[in-house]
Design a protein around this motif. Sequence first.
Motif, mmCIF file in Angstrom:
data_model
loop_
_atom_site.group_PDB
_atom_site.id
_atom_site.type_symbol
_atom_site.label_atom_id
_atom_site.label_comp_id
_atom_site.label_asym_id
_atom_site.label_seq_id
_atom_site.Cartn_x
_atom_site.Cartn_y
_atom_site.Cartn_z
ATOM 1 N N UNK A 154 0.725 -1.187 0.057
ATOM 2 C CA UNK A 154 0.082 -0.029 -0.139
ATOM 3 C C UNK A 154 0.949 1.314 0.036
ATOM 4 N N UNK A 155 2.217 0.980 0.025
ATOM 5 C CA UNK A 155 3.221 2.230 0.050
ATOM 6 C C UNK A 155 4.026 2.191 -0.996
ATOM 7 N N UNK A 156 3.756 1.303 -2.135
ATOM 8 C CA UNK A 156 4.597 1.274 -3.312
ATOM 9 C C UNK A 156 4.259 1.898 -4.560
ATOM 10 N N UNK A 157 5.114 2.840 -5.091
ATOM 11 C CA UNK A 157 5.221 3.362 -6.277
ATOM 12 C C UNK A 157 6.057 2.805 -7.438
ATOM 13 N N UNK A 158 5.595 2.443 -8.370
ATOM 14 C CA UNK A 158 6.591 2.114 -9.577
ATOM 15 C C UNK A 158 7.033 3.205 -10.462
ATOM 16 N N UNK A 159 7.986 3.822 -10.416
ATOM 17 C CA UNK A 159 8.712 4.881 -11.045
ATOM 18 C C UNK A 159 9.315 4.695 -12.148
ATOM 19 N N UNK A 160 8.769 4.808 -13.271
ATOM 20 C CA UNK A 160 9.468 4.607 -14.842
ATOM 21 C C UNK A 160 10.300 5.504 -15.144
ATOM 22 N N UNK A 161 11.832 5.669 -15.200
ATOM 23 C CA UNK A 161 12.563 6.669 -15.605
ATOM 24 C C UNK A 161 13.056 6.586 -17.126
ATOM 25 N N UNK A 162 13.606 7.501 -17.900
ATOM 26 C CA UNK A 162 14.177 7.665 -18.835
ATOM 27 C C UNK A 162 12.918 7.871 -19.882
ATOM 28 N N UNK A 163 12.005 8.357 -19.499
ATOM 29 C CA UNK A 163 10.867 8.487 -20.686
ATOM 30 C C UNK A 163 11.092 9.495 -21.718
ATOM 31 N N UNK A 164 12.084 10.296 -21.432
ATOM 32 C CA UNK A 164 12.846 11.112 -22.634
ATOM 33 C C UNK A 164 13.247 10.427 -23.911
ATOM 34 N N UNK A 165 13.483 8.907 -23.584
ATOM 35 C CA UNK A 165 14.030 7.914 -24.891
ATOM 36 C C UNK A 165 12.703 7.709 -25.488
ATOM 37 N N UNK A 166 11.396 7.991 -25.211
ATOM 38 C CA UNK A 166 10.300 7.351 -25.848
ATOM 39 C C UNK A 166 10.342 8.004 -27.279
ATOM 40 N N UNK A 167 9.761 7.425 -28.317
ATOM 41 C CA UNK A 167 9.462 7.724 -29.590
ATOM 42 C C UNK A 167 8.553 6.961 -30.283
ATOM 43 N N UNK A 168 8.406 6.988 -31.507
ATOM 44 C CA UNK A 168 6.948 6.484 -32.175
ATOM 45 C C UNK A 168 7.509 4.951 -32.353
ATOM 46 N N UNK A 169 8.547 4.369 -32.046
ATOM 47 C CA UNK A 169 8.589 2.927 -32.243
ATOM 48 C C UNK A 169 8.241 2.130 -31.001
ATOM 49 N N UNK A 170 8.574 3.156 -29.825
ATOM 50 C CA UNK A 170 8.301 2.476 -28.287
ATOM 51 C C UNK A 170 6.920 2.730 -28.007
ATOM 52 N N UNK A 171 6.608 1.982 -26.659
ATOM 53 C CA UNK A 171 5.427 2.066 -25.989
ATOM 54 C C UNK A 171 5.068 3.657 -25.790
ATOM 55 N N UNK A 172 3.859 4.070 -25.812
ATOM 56 C CA UNK A 172 3.314 5.342 -25.447
ATOM 57 C C UNK A 172 3.215 5.148 -23.865
ATOM 58 N N UNK A 173 3.097 6.707 -23.509
ATOM 59 C CA UNK A 173 2.671 6.851 -21.985
ATOM 60 C C UNK A 173 1.726 5.956 -21.477
ATOM 61 N N UNK A 174 0.338 5.938 -22.028
ATOM 62 C CA UNK A 174 -0.709 5.311 -21.392
ATOM 63 C C UNK A 174 -0.367 3.708 -21.591
ATOM 64 N N UNK A 197 -0.595 4.199 -9.511
ATOM 65 C CA UNK A 197 0.891 3.943 -8.557
ATOM 66 C C UNK A 197 1.918 3.913 -9.533
ATOM 67 N N UNK A 198 1.697 3.894 -10.913
ATOM 68 C CA UNK A 198 2.797 3.703 -11.882
ATOM 69 C C UNK A 198 2.982 5.243 -12.534
ATOM 70 N N UNK A 199 4.276 5.763 -11.939
ATOM 71 C CA UNK A 199 4.290 7.189 -12.353
ATOM 72 C C UNK A 199 5.792 7.205 -13.699
ATOM 73 N N UNK A 200 5.658 8.111 -14.442
ATOM 74 C CA UNK A 200 6.476 8.152 -15.559
ATOM 75 C C UNK A 200 7.278 9.524 -15.529
ATOM 76 N N UNK A 201 8.527 9.327 -15.588
ATOM 77 C CA UNK A 201 9.450 10.560 -15.510
ATOM 78 C C UNK A 201 10.585 10.557 -16.415
ATOM 79 N N UNK A 202 11.233 11.697 -16.340
ATOM 80 C CA UNK A 202 12.616 11.681 -17.020
ATOM 81 C C UNK A 202 13.467 12.596 -16.022
#
Length: 650
Positions: A154-174, A197-202
């Motif tokens: 109940x206290x866990x957040x999954x933080x996905x880093x390096x979202x600045x590398x996202x492009x048209x060939x990779x997974x979209x944010x949603x 609880x899934x947060x996207x960051x660079x």
Amino acid sequence: MNALMGCEFLPSHNVPETARIVRVQHTDCGEGHLHDPATGCTRSGPDSIRETLRELNRQARESSDPPNAEMLLSAPFVSLEGKAFGQQRFDVLDTPGPNEAKSRILVEKVNNIMSRADVILYILDYTKLRTTEEEVMFASLRNLRVDICDTFHDRLFLVVNKMDTMNRHSLSAPATVEYIADLVTKDIPELLVVAERVLLVSAENALLSRQVMNGTASPEVKSDFVEKVYGMYRDPEDVTEEEMQRDAPKMLAESGFLEMEKNVLSFMFNNKARILIDSIVGDALRHLCTFNNYLITCLGALETDKNQEQLPKLRKDLDRVLKGFSTVKEAFELTKQRMEEWVMQSFHEFQQECHAFLEARLHSDEYNQVSRNKEDVTYIITENSNNLARELDNKFSVFRKMLEKEAFLKQEDLFQKLGSKIQPFMQKVEYEVGEFLNISDALYPVAVEFPRSDLECFLTDIDKEIETMITRAKGSLSYENPKRESGWCNWLTTRKKVSIPVELYTSDTNALVTYWKSRVSENTTQSASTAKFVISGKVNSALDTAQTYLEDYIRSYCDTIEYTMQTCNANEERRQHRLDHVRSLISDLKTDMRYLISINGFQNPGEWLKKLMKTIEVRDEDELGLSDDELLLHDESPVQREMPVGVVGW
């Protein structure tokens, strides 16, 4: 972590760097200070701290038995600047993954940290999703002990880093959020991960932006910022400072970092609010249970056929219960002894650390310069000695903070143990009263709750006690400045007055080492004695508090019974009127108690508090129909203890 602080304090790399636990404590000091208790190393400034941590992490990775002690970094968190926390502190712990820690002790420390943390951020690498490295990235989560998962889901957040590398060939944010939530839910269902609880960051973009905005950006940082914002073909020399300052907030907002900080901090404060409300509800129920027992006792005294002549037997039985508590006090003498030994051992280790520091520093070239001119050597020794005194004082400041935190935790543990020990005696009191009035089934067991303390209050109490000791020492001791036994608390004021003996105005390193070691030993001995006395006083005070708690509990029951019998049993009409009124109060009280229990289901702290305040109303004395004597409210008098004159210490 660096993005949270807006400055590169910690070493970073494409592969995990962390091999030691680093506790980052929020402070207003922008320069930052690092202390490693395992090596005695102290560093200031981002560059020095970063390189030192890189080296210490390297040594830990290569060692078969790396140090397990936490390193302490005091540095500001950007999102907390200008916010008032009152008596709260904000720490972030950078740990190796629970399955990346090398020693068994370190693994246990990481697991313990996760079990106590308000929030856990598990960092994922966006570039490794749907690759062969994805399995390794989630391995730490999959291999966690089941009991650990149960405590922190109940206290866990999954933080996905390096979202600045996202492009048209990779997974979209949603799609990234959905993919991770589904994957973790399927593989580790006990974590109960939801999309929120899934947060996207660079972190890279957030750090670059904040360095530009706070004016700490180096030319290399500015070059990276320009390439990120304006493209690789824009020459950094052509971009003005005004342009970067204008566009940095935009990149920061797009990095997702502000949203992450907002979500995490909101969760923490809401969670703290729930804990606070739980505590308030618990306190209210405990006091209402106690009041219910007094009302039931009053009712029993009104209905019993016993009279005042039989009260001495009850008092005798209750006195026997109180005398039994003396065995608990005797048992806690061993606890006091262990705490005193812990204090002395901590100071001994600190003294050894200082001695090792002095050996290394005084044998360095800086302290072994030779000159024909005695005044030059005298000047060098004096200046270096002043610098040395400041460094030792800094070391002691860090040591004192760590010792005080641990002492506070030991006091909290002591109160918990005392509470568990006194509980059976209170139940015996309830049993004796219940048997005397034939009301045993109607009395509620009352949980013991010692007065809560927080770290700030604990430290204030210690400072007050030490100040009292210093004042008494100043008023009752005569001394010469060079011989003053002041301990560490007056180190800086004393060191300015100390005269270095003539024989030390040479390049005799051994004599310097001997002199400084003796100064450290004298100060440490005095401070250890002072700290030992203060800690011992805390234990004695806790034992006195527990005994007073039990005495008040017994006296309240006896006084309630005696007063009721005196005032009501002689007059049948008054007795009947009081019977009806007490029964009505008991009925109302039970309704309020049931309602208090029911409001635990509210999830919104604000709504919770409103409901609670609506429930807990201060009734008018006339409405209660009870006088101050009947309510039996007893003032707590502070325990007076005599301080030994002349002990100054910390």
